[in-house]
Design an enzyme around this catalytic site. Structure first.
Site, PDB file in Angstrom:
ATOM      1  N   HIS A  14      14.963  -9.087  -4.947  1.00 20.55           N
ATOM      2  CA  HIS A  14      14.003  -8.078  -4.443  1.00 20.55           C
ATOM      3  C   HIS A  14      13.849  -8.255  -2.935  1.00 20.55           C
ATOM      4  O   HIS A  14      13.206  -9.190  -2.476  1.00 20.55           O
ATOM      5  CB  HIS A  14      12.639  -8.245  -5.122  1.00 20.55           C
ATOM      6  CG  HIS A  14      11.646  -7.195  -4.723  1.00 20.55           C
ATOM      7  ND1 HIS A  14      10.938  -6.468  -5.652  1.00 20.55           N
ATOM      8  CD2 HIS A  14      11.234  -6.739  -3.512  1.00 20.55           C
ATOM      9  CE1 HIS A  14      10.139  -5.618  -5.025  1.00 20.55           C
ATOM     10  NE2 HIS A  14      10.302  -5.767  -3.715  1.00 20.55           N
ATOM     11  N   HIS A  16      13.498  -6.144   1.087  1.00 22.73           N
ATOM     12  CA  HIS A  16      13.408  -4.973   1.969  1.00 22.73           C
ATOM     13  C   HIS A  16      14.222  -5.256   3.226  1.00 22.73           C
ATOM     14  O   HIS A  16      13.892  -6.176   3.980  1.00 22.73           O
ATOM     15  CB  HIS A  16      11.949  -4.698   2.345  1.00 22.73           C
ATOM     16  CG  HIS A  16      11.105  -4.378   1.150  1.00 22.73           C
ATOM     17  ND1 HIS A  16      10.916  -3.092   0.695  1.00 22.73           N
ATOM     18  CD2 HIS A  16      10.454  -5.188   0.288  1.00 22.73           C
ATOM     19  CE1 HIS A  16      10.161  -3.116  -0.394  1.00 22.73           C
ATOM     20  NE2 HIS A  16       9.866  -4.377  -0.670  1.00 22.73           N
ATOM     21  N   LEU A  17      15.245  -4.451   3.456  1.00 21.29           N
ATOM     22  CA  LEU A  17      16.107  -4.651   4.632  1.00 21.29           C
ATOM     23  C   LEU A  17      15.833  -3.649   5.740  1.00 21.29           C
ATOM     24  O   LEU A  17      16.350  -3.805   6.848  1.00 21.29           O
ATOM     25  CB  LEU A  17      17.589  -4.570   4.239  1.00 21.29           C
ATOM     26  CG  LEU A  17      18.204  -5.812   3.610  1.00 21.29           C
ATOM     27  CD1 LEU A  17      19.667  -5.541   3.242  1.00 21.29           C
ATOM     28  CD2 LEU A  17      18.120  -7.020   4.536  1.00 21.29           C
ATOM     29  N   ARG A  18      15.051  -2.577   5.434  1.00 22.69           N
ATOM     30  CA  ARG A  18      14.768  -1.537   6.437  1.00 22.69           C
ATOM     31  C   ARG A  18      16.068  -0.865   6.909  1.00 22.69           C
ATOM     32  O   ARG A  18      17.080  -0.904   6.225  1.00 22.69           O
ATOM     33  CB  ARG A  18      13.977  -2.091   7.629  1.00 22.69           C
ATOM     34  CG  ARG A  18      12.767  -2.953   7.258  1.00 22.69           C
ATOM     35  CD  ARG A  18      11.767  -2.252   6.385  1.00 22.69           C
ATOM     36  NE  ARG A  18      10.511  -3.002   6.283  1.00 22.69           N
ATOM     37  CZ  ARG A  18       9.698  -2.939   5.244  1.00 22.69           C
ATOM     38  NH1 ARG A  18       9.999  -2.196   4.184  1.00 22.69           N
ATOM     39  NH2 ARG A  18       8.574  -3.623   5.219  1.00 22.69           N
ATOM     40  N   ASN A  42      12.718   1.931  -0.377  1.00 20.82           N
ATOM     41  CA  ASN A  42      11.546   2.622   0.194  1.00 20.82           C
ATOM     42  C   ASN A  42      11.692   2.844   1.695  1.00 20.82           C
ATOM     43  O   ASN A  42      10.847   2.440   2.492  1.00 20.82           O
ATOM     44  CB  ASN A  42      10.239   1.891  -0.145  1.00 20.82           C
ATOM     45  CG  ASN A  42      10.157   0.488   0.420  1.00 20.82           C
ATOM     46  OD1 ASN A  42      11.170  -0.168   0.644  1.00 20.82           O
ATOM     47  ND2 ASN A  42       8.949   0.016   0.669  1.00 20.82           N
ATOM     48  N   LYS A 104      14.036   1.974  -8.876  1.00 21.65           N
ATOM     49  CA  LYS A 104      12.742   1.384  -8.545  1.00 21.65           C
ATOM     50  C   LYS A 104      11.613   2.365  -8.772  1.00 21.65           C
ATOM     51  O   LYS A 104      11.659   3.504  -8.293  1.00 21.65           O
ATOM     52  CB  LYS A 104      12.758   0.934  -7.065  1.00 21.65           C
ATOM     53  CG  LYS A 104      11.461   0.354  -6.549  1.00 21.65           C
ATOM     54  CD  LYS A 104      11.156  -1.016  -7.137  1.00 21.65           C
ATOM     55  CE  LYS A 104       9.753  -1.495  -6.785  1.00 21.65           C
ATOM     56  NZ  LYS A 104       9.685  -2.285  -5.569  1.00 21.65           N
ATOM     57  N   HIS A 142       7.075  -1.663  -9.504  1.00 23.61           N
ATOM     58  CA  HIS A 142       5.928  -2.121  -8.715  1.00 23.61           C
ATOM     59  C   HIS A 142       4.720  -1.940  -9.630  1.00 23.61           C
ATOM     60  O   HIS A 142       4.223  -0.830  -9.800  1.00 23.61           O
ATOM     61  CB  HIS A 142       5.770  -1.321  -7.419  1.00 23.61           C
ATOM     62  CG  HIS A 142       4.652  -1.841  -6.571  1.00 23.61           C
ATOM     63  ND1 HIS A 142       4.852  -2.490  -5.386  1.00 23.61           N
ATOM     64  CD2 HIS A 142       3.304  -1.847  -6.776  1.00 23.61           C
ATOM     65  CE1 HIS A 142       3.677  -2.871  -4.876  1.00 23.61           C
ATOM     66  NE2 HIS A 142       2.724  -2.484  -5.702  1.00 23.61           N
ATOM     67  N   HIS A 180       7.669  -8.756  -8.300  1.00 23.50           N
ATOM     68  CA  HIS A 180       6.656  -9.566  -7.614  1.00 23.50           C
ATOM     69  C   HIS A 180       5.390  -9.751  -8.438  1.00 23.50           C
ATOM     70  O   HIS A 180       4.307  -9.286  -8.081  1.00 23.50           O
ATOM     71  CB  HIS A 180       6.321  -9.032  -6.218  1.00 23.50           C
ATOM     72  CG  HIS A 180       6.227  -7.531  -6.102  1.00 23.50           C
ATOM     73  ND1 HIS A 180       5.448  -6.763  -6.918  1.00 23.50           N
ATOM     74  CD2 HIS A 180       6.836  -6.663  -5.264  1.00 23.50           C
ATOM     75  CE1 HIS A 180       5.572  -5.498  -6.564  1.00 23.50           C
ATOM     76  NE2 HIS A 180       6.413  -5.409  -5.575  1.00 23.50           N
ATOM     77  N   LEU A 225       1.465  -6.694  -0.743  1.00 19.72           N
ATOM     78  CA  LEU A 225       1.082  -6.029  -1.992  1.00 19.72           C
ATOM     79  C   LEU A 225       2.150  -6.285  -3.047  1.00 19.72           C
ATOM     80  O   LEU A 225       3.326  -6.130  -2.736  1.00 19.72           O
ATOM     81  CB  LEU A 225       0.920  -4.521  -1.781  1.00 19.72           C
ATOM     82  CG  LEU A 225      -0.324  -4.117  -0.980  1.00 19.72           C
ATOM     83  CD1 LEU A 225      -0.308  -2.621  -0.682  1.00 19.72           C
ATOM     84  CD2 LEU A 225      -1.607  -4.492  -1.739  1.00 19.72           C
ATOM     85  N   ASP A 253      10.776 -10.364  -1.989  1.00 20.62           N
ATOM     86  CA  ASP A 253       9.970  -9.254  -1.474  1.00 20.62           C
ATOM     87  C   ASP A 253       9.755  -9.395   0.032  1.00 20.62           C
ATOM     88  O   ASP A 253       8.738  -8.935   0.569  1.00 20.62           O
ATOM     89  CB  ASP A 253       8.628  -9.129  -2.208  1.00 20.62           C
ATOM     90  CG  ASP A 253       7.970  -7.771  -1.981  1.00 20.62           C
ATOM     91  OD1 ASP A 253       8.677  -6.824  -1.577  1.00 20.62           O
ATOM     92  OD2 ASP A 253       6.761  -7.661  -2.202  1.00 20.62           O
TER      93      ASP A 253
HETATM   94  O1  DOR Z   1       3.795  -6.019   0.723  1.00 18.29           O
HETATM   95  C1  DOR Z   1       4.597  -5.146   0.459  1.00 18.29           C
HETATM   96  N1  DOR Z   1       5.429  -4.639   1.390  1.00 18.29           N
HETATM   97  N2  DOR Z   1       4.616  -4.668  -0.789  1.00 18.29           N
HETATM   98  C2  DOR Z   1       5.379  -3.609  -1.106  1.00 18.29           C
HETATM   99  O2  DOR Z   1       5.331  -3.215  -2.247  1.00 18.29           O
HETATM  100  C3  DOR Z   1       6.179  -2.916  -0.096  1.00 18.29           C
HETATM  101  C4  DOR Z   1       6.500  -3.789   1.020  1.00 18.29           C
HETATM  102  C5  DOR Z   1       7.050  -3.056   2.225  1.00 18.29           C
HETATM  103  O3  DOR Z   1       7.970  -2.254   2.059  1.00 18.29           O
HETATM  104  O4  DOR Z   1       6.580  -3.313   3.326  1.00 18.29           O
HETATM  105 ZN    ZN Z   2       8.933  -5.000  -2.402  1.00 18.18          ZN
END
Ligand code: DOR
Ligand code: ZN
Length: 349
Positions: A14, A16-18, A42, A104, A142, A180, A225, A253
Site C-alpha cells: 500500500h 502513494h507515489l503521487r 488517488n 481501491k 479504505h 491500513h 487517516l 501507506d
Molecule cells: O493519511 C492518508 N493519506 N490516508 C489516506 O487514506 C490517503 C493518504 C494520502 O493520499 O495522502
Molecule cells: Zn493510503
C-alpha cells in the site's frame, strides 16, 4: 540477541507515489526499501481506467530511470480507483492487463482525493463487485465511514458494521484487503472472518498511539487517516502483525505531502515513511520481541495473498542507530519524514 537480520526482500502492499515532480522525488526511496509496491490510484484526476493505470505506470518507470534506479529492481503494481460509474468490463480489462492487481475503494469524502469515490457501495457497484469476485480481483478497502456524525476515532469500527459485513455477506468469495487497519475491532474482524480477507498494517500504527499527535503540542506529521488510535488498539495491531495469522502483512501507506501543506491551519493527512519503512517496522518488531516474524509480515504473506511469486533476493537489517533525516527534497518543496530527527534501532543496509 542478534545484531543482524537477513530476510527475503520485502514488498509494500500500500503506497502513494503521487505524480510529476513529487513522484520523481520519492520513488527511489521505495525502490531502495522494497521490490514491489501496490500503487494507490488517488491522483487528481483519479486513476479510474486500465488505460490511465498503464500511462501512470509508464510515468513511474520513467521516474525510476530518472532517479537512477536500476531497471528491474522495483515493480509498481497498479490499482484502479472505484467510482459509482466504474463498469464491469473495466474489471475484465484490468484482469487481462497483467498490470492492474486490484481495485481501491475510497468511500466518498473519507480521505485525501476521495471526492470521486463511492457514495453507496452495494447500491451503485454491485455488478462491478460481482465481476471482481468472479475473476478473483482483490478489492482494497479504505475502511472508514465518511459520515460526519460518526466520531473520527470510531469510523473504522462503524465501517465494519455498516459496510464490511453487508459487503462480505453479499459477496463471500470476494477477495478483500482491509487497508491500513488501525483498531482492535478491525484485527478481530479480519482474524476471525470466513473467506479470503487480509489486512495491511502501517509502521506508524505499530509504533504510536494517538498521544503521539499531541505530544508537547499538535504534531501534524503524525496525522494520517485512519488516525492513530488508543494504546489498546496499537497493542492489538502489534499482536496481529507479529502473530501466526497469514492475513496481516506490510503496507506502509506512505503518503507524502509538502511540509507547508502538513504544517498548515488545515493540514493534509499522511505520514511519509517510504524513506525509512523497514527501519520503522524492524524497530516495532524488535520492541515486541518478535524480529523472527518480520520476514513473514514483510516478505511472505503479501505475495501469498496476491498470488504472486515471493521475491528471491535478500536484504540485511543491522542493529545500529539510525537517525531520521529532518527533511528531504520534494520537487521545489521539502518533505518531513515521520519522526524526523529521532533515532531508530535498525538500519536497512
Ligand atoms: O493519511 C492518508 N493519506 N490516508 C489516506 O487514506 C490517503 C493518504 C494520502 O493520499 O495522502
Ligand atoms: Zn493510503
Amino acid at each position: 540477541m542478534s545484531d543482524s537480520l537477513s530476510i527475503i526482500r520485502p514488498d509494500d502492499w500500500h503506497l502513494h507515489l503521487r505524480d510529476g515532480p513529487a513522484l520523481r522525488a520519492v520513488v527511489a526511496d521505495s525502490a531502495r526499501q522494497f521490490a514491489r509496491a501496490v500503487v494507490m490510484p488517488n491522483l487528481k484526476p483519479p486513476v479510474t481506467t486500465v488505460a490511465l493505470a498503464l500511462a501512470y505506470r509508464d510515468r513511474i518507470r520513467a521516474a525510476l530511470v530518472d532517479a537512477g534506479v536500476a531497471t528491474g529492481t522495483f515493480a509498481p503494481l497498479m490499482t484502479l480507483y472505484l467510482t459509482d460509474n466504474t463498469r464491469a468490463d473495466e474489471i475484465d480489462r484490468a484482469h487481462e492487463s497483467g498490470a492492474v492487481v486490484a481495485v481501491k475503494l475510497y468511500p466518498a469524502g473519507a480521505t485525501t482525493n476521495s471526492d470521486a469515490g463511492v457514495t453507496d457501495l452495494l447500491g451503485k457497484c454491485g455488478s462491478v463487485i460481482e465481476r471482481m469476485q468472479r475473476v478473483g480481483m482483490p478489492l482494497l478497502i479504505h475502511g472508514e465511514v465518511a459520515d460526519p456524525a460518526v466520531d473520527v476515532f470510531d469510523r473504522e469500527a462503524v465501517f465494519i458494521e455498516r459496510v464490511m459485513k453487508p459487503l462480505r455477506n453479499a459477496y463471500p468469495e470476494l477477495r478483500v484487503v482491509f487497508e491500513h487497519l488501525t483498531t482492535k475491532d478491525g484485527v478481530e474482524y479480519v482474524r476471525d472472518a470466513q473467506g479470503p480477507v487480509a489486512a495491511t498494517i502501517t509502521a506508524q500504527h505499530l509504533l504510536y498511539n494517538r498521544n503521539a499527535i499531541f505530544q508537547g503540542g499538535v504534531r501534524p506529521h503524525w496525522y494520517c487517516l485512519p488516525i492513530l488510535k488508543r494504546e489498546v488498539h496499537r497493542q492489538a495491531l502489534v499482536e496481529a502483525a507479529t502473530g501466526d495469522s497469514p492475513r496481516f502483512f506490510l503496507g506502509t501507506d506512505s503518503a507524502p505531502h509538502a511540509r507547508g501543506l502538513k504544517e498548515h491551519a488545515c493540514g493534509c493527512a499522511g505520514c511519509y515513511t517510504a524513506l525509512h519503512a523497514m527501519e520503522l517496522y524492524a524497530t516495532a518488531f524488535d520492541r515486541a520481541g518478535r524480529l523472527d516474524r518480520l520476514e513473514a509480515f514483510a516478505s511472505l504473506r503479501g505475495p501469498d495473498f496476491y498470488r504472486l511469486p515471493r521475491n528471491t533476493a535478500r536484504v540485511t537489517l543491522r542493529r545500529e542507530t539510525y537517525v531520521i533525516a529532518q527533511e528531504v527534497p520534494y520537487g521545489d518543496d521539502t518533505l518531513v519524514p515521520l519522526a524526523a530527527g529521532e533515532s531508530l534501532d535498525w538500519r536497512l543496509v
